[in-house]
Write a protein that holds these residues in place. Structure first.
Motif, PDB file in Angstrom:
ATOM      1  N   GLY A 116       0.902  -1.153   0.033  1.00 61.26           N
ATOM      2  CA  GLY A 116      -0.137   0.546  -0.292  1.00 61.26           C
ATOM      3  C   GLY A 116       0.863   1.155  -0.420  1.00 61.26           C
ATOM      4  N   ILE A 117       2.005   0.637  -0.283  1.00 65.65           N
ATOM      5  CA  ILE A 117       3.018   1.909   0.475  1.00 65.65           C
ATOM      6  C   ILE A 117       3.909   2.360  -1.207  1.00 65.65           C
ATOM      7  N   LEU A 118       3.924   3.296  -1.548  1.00 59.25           N
ATOM      8  CA  LEU A 118       4.762   3.118  -3.087  1.00 59.25           C
ATOM      9  C   LEU A 118       5.534   4.841  -2.564  1.00 59.25           C
ATOM     10  N   ALA A 119       7.219   4.824  -3.746  1.00 60.29           N
ATOM     11  CA  ALA A 119       8.105   6.051  -2.976  1.00 60.29           C
ATOM     12  C   ALA A 119       8.113   6.496  -4.628  1.00 60.29           C
ATOM     13  N   ILE A 120       8.707   7.529  -4.769  1.00 63.87           N
ATOM     14  CA  ILE A 120       9.056   7.816  -6.087  1.00 63.87           C
ATOM     15  C   ILE A 120       9.872   8.743  -6.085  1.00 63.87           C
ATOM     16  N   PRO A 121      11.582   8.248  -5.588  1.00 57.40           N
ATOM     17  CA  PRO A 121      12.530   9.142  -6.360  1.00 57.40           C
ATOM     18  C   PRO A 121      12.827  10.302  -7.319  1.00 57.40           C
ATOM     19  N   ILE A 122      12.775  11.158  -7.038  1.00 61.93           N
ATOM     20  CA  ILE A 122      12.982  11.922  -8.662  1.00 61.93           C
ATOM     21  C   ILE A 122      14.249  12.792  -8.839  1.00 61.93           C
ATOM     22  N   ILE A 123      14.771  12.173  -9.167  1.00 60.04           N
ATOM     23  CA  ILE A 123      16.054  13.308  -9.261  1.00 60.04           C
ATOM     24  C   ILE A 123      16.498  14.205 -10.880  1.00 60.04           C
ATOM     25  N   GLY A 124      17.245  15.293 -10.118  1.00 61.24           N
ATOM     26  CA  GLY A 124      17.111  16.506 -11.746  1.00 61.24           C
ATOM     27  C   GLY A 124      16.213  17.396 -11.735  1.00 61.24           C
TER      28      GLY A 124
ATOM     29  N   ASP B 226      -1.649  -0.378 -10.273  1.00 65.30           N
ATOM     30  CA  ASP B 226      -1.298  -1.968 -10.385  1.00 65.30           C
ATOM     31  C   ASP B 226      -0.708  -2.226  -9.060  1.00 65.30           C
ATOM     32  N   GLN B 227      -0.272  -1.687  -7.693  1.00 68.95           N
ATOM     33  CA  GLN B 227      -0.150  -1.967  -6.545  1.00 68.95           C
ATOM     34  C   GLN B 227      -1.386  -1.969  -6.013  1.00 68.95           C
ATOM     35  N   GLU B 228      -2.348  -1.083  -5.769  1.00 69.30           N
ATOM     36  CA  GLU B 228      -2.659  -1.106  -5.104  1.00 69.30           C
ATOM     37  C   GLU B 228      -2.964  -0.318  -3.980  1.00 69.30           C
ATOM     38  N   ALA B 229      -1.358   0.835  -3.798  1.00 69.45           N
ATOM     39  CA  ALA B 229      -1.542   1.689  -3.363  1.00 69.45           C
ATOM     40  C   ALA B 229      -2.472   3.004  -2.302  1.00 69.45           C
ATOM     41  N   GLU B 230      -1.837   2.680  -1.470  1.00 67.81           N
ATOM     42  CA  GLU B 230      -2.794   3.723  -0.067  1.00 67.81           C
ATOM     43  C   GLU B 230      -2.574   5.289  -0.462  1.00 67.81           C
ATOM     44  N   LEU B 231      -1.106   5.335  -0.257  1.00 64.41           N
ATOM     45  CA  LEU B 231      -0.112   6.254   0.089  1.00 64.41           C
ATOM     46  C   LEU B 231       1.127   6.341  -1.377  1.00 64.41           C
ATOM     47  N   ALA B 232       1.279   7.775  -1.237  1.00 66.98           N
ATOM     48  CA  ALA B 232       2.407   7.413  -2.356  1.00 66.98           C
ATOM     49  C   ALA B 232       3.725   8.409  -2.094  1.00 66.98           C
ATOM     50  N   ILE B 233       4.853   8.084  -1.979  1.00 68.37           N
ATOM     51  CA  ILE B 233       5.555   9.208  -1.267  1.00 68.37           C
ATOM     52  C   ILE B 233       6.847   9.396  -2.351  1.00 68.37           C
ATOM     53  N   ILE B 234       6.237  10.885  -2.534  1.00 72.90           N
ATOM     54  CA  ILE B 234       7.004  11.646  -4.108  1.00 72.90           C
ATOM     55  C   ILE B 234       8.423  11.980  -3.224  1.00 72.90           C
ATOM     56  N   ASP B 235       9.549  11.587  -3.348  1.00 73.25           N
ATOM     57  CA  ASP B 235      10.727  12.531  -2.871  1.00 73.25           C
ATOM     58  C   ASP B 235      11.634  12.856  -3.849  1.00 73.25           C
ATOM     59  N   ILE B 236      11.960  14.624  -3.279  1.00 71.87           N
ATOM     60  CA  ILE B 236      12.114  15.470  -4.378  1.00 71.87           C
ATOM     61  C   ILE B 236      13.982  15.508  -3.271  1.00 71.87           C
ATOM     62  N   THR B 237      14.689  14.787  -3.014  1.00 74.21           N
ATOM     63  CA  THR B 237      15.779  15.144  -2.508  1.00 74.21           C
ATOM     64  C   THR B 237      16.393  14.618  -3.298  1.00 74.21           C
ATOM     65  N   GLY B 238      16.508  14.811  -4.396  1.00 68.68           N
ATOM     66  CA  GLY B 238      17.778  14.775  -5.641  1.00 68.68           C
ATOM     67  C   GLY B 238      17.046  15.967  -6.447  1.00 68.68           C
ATOM     68  N   VAL B 239      15.948  16.837  -6.303  1.00 67.79           N
ATOM     69  CA  VAL B 239      15.807  17.639  -7.741  1.00 67.79           C
ATOM     70  C   VAL B 239      16.730  19.177  -7.130  1.00 67.79           C
ATOM     71  N   PRO B 240      17.304  20.080  -8.067  1.00 69.14           N
ATOM     72  CA  PRO B 240      18.178  20.754  -7.273  1.00 69.14           C
ATOM     73  C   PRO B 240      17.632  22.593  -6.733  1.00 69.14           C
ATOM     74  N   THR B 241      17.148  22.153  -7.847  1.00 68.38           N
ATOM     75  CA  THR B 241      15.505  23.740  -7.659  1.00 68.38           C
ATOM     76  C   THR B 241      14.397  23.500  -7.723  1.00 68.38           C
TER      77      THR B 241
END
Length: 129
Positions: A7-15, A35-50
């Motif tokens: 139920g938990i997905l993560a989307i790491p974004i770089i650039g 596909d995963q029947e996810a209830e929560l998605a974590i959008i991780d922007i650690t790798g986004v410079p600005t």
């Protein structure tokens, strides 16, 4: 897309996030939610410079689309300089954010009434393994 837990997905974004790239991220996220029947998605922007106004708007559209699919979002990885930029731009994110992916994951687990607990050694064992 990374499945962190049921139920938990993560989307790491770089650039840099531009319109075309955001569209791909959004499509992949929405398909993964189904596909995963996810209830929560974590959008991780650690790798986004600005983050500028356009980038923030792209993030908001992605969050809105995920909500339409029945999944809530948490944004993680907002560094101090990005937080200041977002405030100076006057952008209202209207989404829960956490400083780190670990913090976002902990919150996601709590929202789904899940917990990770240490394995305790059984009685009579030394605990060494």
């Amino acid at each position: 897309m990374v499945k962190l837990w049921d139920g938990i997905l993560a989307i790491p974004i770089i650039g840099t996030l531009d319109s075309q790239r955001t569209q791909v991220v959004m499509e992949n996220l929405l398909q993964a939610i189904v596909d995963q029947e996810a209830e929560l998605a974590i959008i991780d922007i650690t790798g986004v410079p600005t983050v500028d106004t356009l980038t923030a708007q792209h993030l908001l559209k992605t969050v809105a689309a995920a909500r339409l699919m029945g999944a809530d979002c948490i944004i993680s990885g907002i560094r101090p300089q990005i937080a200041q930029t977002i405030v100076h731009l006057g952008v209202e994110l209207n989404v829960v954010s956490k400083a780190t992916l670990a913090d976002a994951f902990a919150l996601a687990l709590r929202r789904l009434n899940r917990a990770v607990v240490p394995i305790r050694p059984s009685p009579g064992s030394s605990g060494a393994g």
